[in-house]
Design an enzyme around this catalytic site. Structure first.
Site, PDB file in Angstrom:
ATOM      1  N   PRO A 240      59.346  23.779 -77.657  1.00  0.00           N
ATOM      2  CG  PRO A 240      60.928  23.928 -79.358  1.00  0.00           C
ATOM      3  CD  PRO A 240      59.482  24.144 -79.064  1.00  0.00           C
ATOM      4  CD  GLU A 241      59.622  24.456 -71.112  1.00  0.00           C
ATOM      5  OE1 GLU A 241      60.369  24.447 -70.134  1.00  0.00           O
ATOM      6  OE2 GLU A 241      58.383  24.449 -71.026  1.00  0.00           O
TER       7      GLU A 241
END
Ligand code: ZN
Length: 281
Positions: free
Chosen positions: A2-3
């Site tokens: 996840p960014e």
């Protein structure tokens, strides 16, 4: 992994069942994630109200009525699922806990929020709210996209003396916080800059385009994630991993949407860079 946009999507998905609510009970199913969980973790959370669920870079920060901040990081494979009254018990409808469900928050209101993390690079920490401004994992970070401190001027100065390829420089969290491989590839495409170009040699106009390009790809991804929240109850209740269309990321061998040249993939510092040799110089 996840960014920033995915973490923001998680925050927005969790807020309705966590913000302003008390944590009735916490089930801790193992002693550690990436790091040991805090001492007396369930006891310190029991009865605490989450006054505010914030996000800084890729960190979730639940500000508690007890004077502590619950910091949560998803690492590589962390995810939250919500089940209970509000969303229907879809994910846990069998009642069987999954083997990678490590922490379960039973919330006032009837929902449960479950943290699942097969690889356990995520972590949770408790930090005194009065000292949260000095939380060491955040103080070492640069400004995040879309913030007032992140501008073409700032980025130009940050890159001016750097000999590293621009791809590596943008992955450095001290330069800009919260960016990972996907959105760096997309932003460089948007700005017309080759990932191989050395940071200090980016010419004027393209350098000026870079910060707005980063802001644009992050804003669009947050928007796409926001629209996925309304859909997630119909899927399996997982937050943050939405379908998203990319211009170059994971499109090796496919035509560039702008010029028709073939999107290439190279490996830089062990990570794949996707780019168009026609558009990116
Ligand atoms: Zn192209």
């Amino acid at each position: 992994m996840p960014e920033l946009p995915e973490v923001e999507t998680v925050r927005r998905g969790l807020a309705p069942v966590m913000e302003g609510r008390r944590i009735l009970r916490v089930e801790q199913r193992r002693a550690d994630l990436r790091f040991p969980l805090p001492e007396r973790f369930p006891q310190r959370l029991k009865g605490a109200r989450i006054d505010r669920l914030a996000r800084q870079a890729k960190f979730l920060a639940a500000h508690l009525s007890t004077g502590e901040v619950l910091v949560m990081h998803l690492g590589m494979t962390g995810r939250f699922t919500i089940s209970g009254q509000m969303k229907g018990a879809f994910h846990h409808e069998t009642g069987a806990a999954e083997s990678h469900d490590h922490v379960v928050f039973h919330m006032e209101g009837g929902e449960t929020v479950t943290y699942n993390d097969p690889r356990r690079f995520g972590f949770m920490e408790l930090w005194p709210a009065a000292e949260f401004g000095a939380y060491p994992r955040l103080t070492q970070m640069g400004p995040e996209p879309l913030s007032n401190h992140f501008s073409a001027d700032y980025l130009g100065k940050a890159l001016a003396g750097k000999a590293a390829p621009i791809k590596a420089a943008l992955l450095d969290q001290k330069v800009v916080a919260g960016l990972g491989n996907i959105y760096v590839c997309e932003a460089l495409y948007r700005a017309g800059i080759s990932p191989k170009r050395l940071s200090k040699t980016i010419p004027g106009q393209r350098a000026l385009r870079l910060a707005p390009a980063i802001n644009a790809v992050i804003a669009e991804a947050i928007e796409a994630g926001g629209s996925s929240i309304s859909d997630f109850a119909n899927a399996e209740g997982e937050l943050g991993y939405f379908q998203h269309r990319f211009d170059v990321y994971d499109r090796e061998g496919e035509p560039c949407k702008r010029c028709g040249a073939t999107v290439k993939r190279i490996v830089q510092s062990g990570r794949s860079s996707f780019y168009c040799g026609g558009c990116q110089k």
